[in-house]
Scaffold this motif. Sequence first.
Motif, mmCIF file in Angstrom:
data_model
loop_
_atom_site.group_PDB
_atom_site.id
_atom_site.type_symbol
_atom_site.label_atom_id
_atom_site.label_comp_id
_atom_site.label_asym_id
_atom_site.label_seq_id
_atom_site.Cartn_x
_atom_site.Cartn_y
_atom_site.Cartn_z
ATOM 1 N N MET A 138 0.842 -1.191 0.000
ATOM 2 C CA MET A 138 0.000 0.000 0.000
ATOM 3 C C MET A 138 0.878 1.242 0.000
ATOM 4 O O MET A 138 2.036 1.190 0.432
ATOM 5 C CB MET A 138 -0.905 0.010 1.241
ATOM 6 N N GLU A 141 -1.108 6.457 1.871
ATOM 7 C CA GLU A 141 -2.504 6.813 2.094
ATOM 8 C C GLU A 141 -3.412 5.584 2.130
ATOM 9 O O GLU A 141 -4.635 5.697 2.096
ATOM 10 C CB GLU A 141 -2.982 7.786 1.013
ATOM 11 N N ARG A 143 -3.652 3.129 -0.170
ATOM 12 C CA ARG A 143 -4.137 2.646 -1.461
ATOM 13 C C ARG A 143 -3.273 1.494 -1.960
ATOM 14 O O ARG A 143 -2.062 1.487 -1.784
ATOM 15 C CB ARG A 143 -4.126 3.786 -2.483
ATOM 16 N N ASP A 144 -3.909 0.523 -2.603
ATOM 17 C CA ASP A 144 -3.225 -0.641 -3.159
ATOM 18 C C ASP A 144 -2.232 -0.184 -4.219
ATOM 19 O O ASP A 144 -2.571 0.579 -5.129
ATOM 20 C CB ASP A 144 -4.269 -1.578 -3.778
#
Length: 312
Positions: A138, A141, A143-144
């Motif tokens: 990740m 933040e 996110r992937d």
Amino acid sequence: MDKIPPLHERQAQAALGLRVSAVVVARDAGPGVDLCLRSAIAEPWIDDIVVVDHGNSPDISSALRAMQADRRDMKLITVDRAKSHAFAANRGVEQARGRWVLFLDPDVVLQRGAVARLAAVGGAVRTTPPWIAGGLLMDTEGRDRRAVRAGELTTWSAVAVAMNLPGPKMVRKGAKKRKAVSDDEGEAIADPQSEATKVAAVSGAFMMIQRSDFEALNGFDEEFQSHGADLDLCRRATEHGGSVLFHPAATGVQFLRPPSRGRREAQGLARFAQNSAKTRWEKAFGRIAEPAFAVLVWLRDAVGGRPPVSRR
């Protein structure tokens, strides 16, 4: 005083005789490499760390030497910057002592328990060797970072990577059967058998493989300058009857780094396309792959800007 690992980790270590070596190839590394190494040091399943100085600023190289001087479980080697990333990673494995090898990019910070979960994956799903395991990356933040590819690896997979296109949707068959146990501190730990999913490839930024399997596969192909060597290793593991496994509960945070030069990315993707070619059309594309990928990568970055994704 060092914190004693939870009971389930100590029992697993005793049962498996586990020793994990972390190999970190640092090239143009930033200050975040310190966080990366400290997160690896904090993992009870990592017994030694091999850092490969593959071309860094004098300040970073000096900091790596200072860290090594303070730790008996860390070894620092230097590899000529002109050599490929795959060459540097292979030299790191030669210096490692562990039964398992964890490849870790210098901009990845491990989250607690990530290594234990990856190490448990192979036995949990009863897969035949060689097996490679990777986890969820990740950004800062949450996110992937798109470090996993589902589906089948083919010549055209390289085109999808070059254009930053997602692969087939990954189906996690065990998601509905998810179980949890608690460690000595009451923290829930996902059951690896219900979480592990077979995929086509995982990122070399966060990848574990048994050392004997890595050696049987002849390591990374050193002709890959920077990109694509991890895809190629996953492809070869599958072709040898093994599996590539993804565990979403094994997590790491990857900081955004300056992008590598498009020429190096195009070279790696072209070599992967050539190595993967089986059909007549794939082999024909392989003959023009490098200039074709140079154009694709340039168009991707010129039109949309380089997206914040990992080196996958």
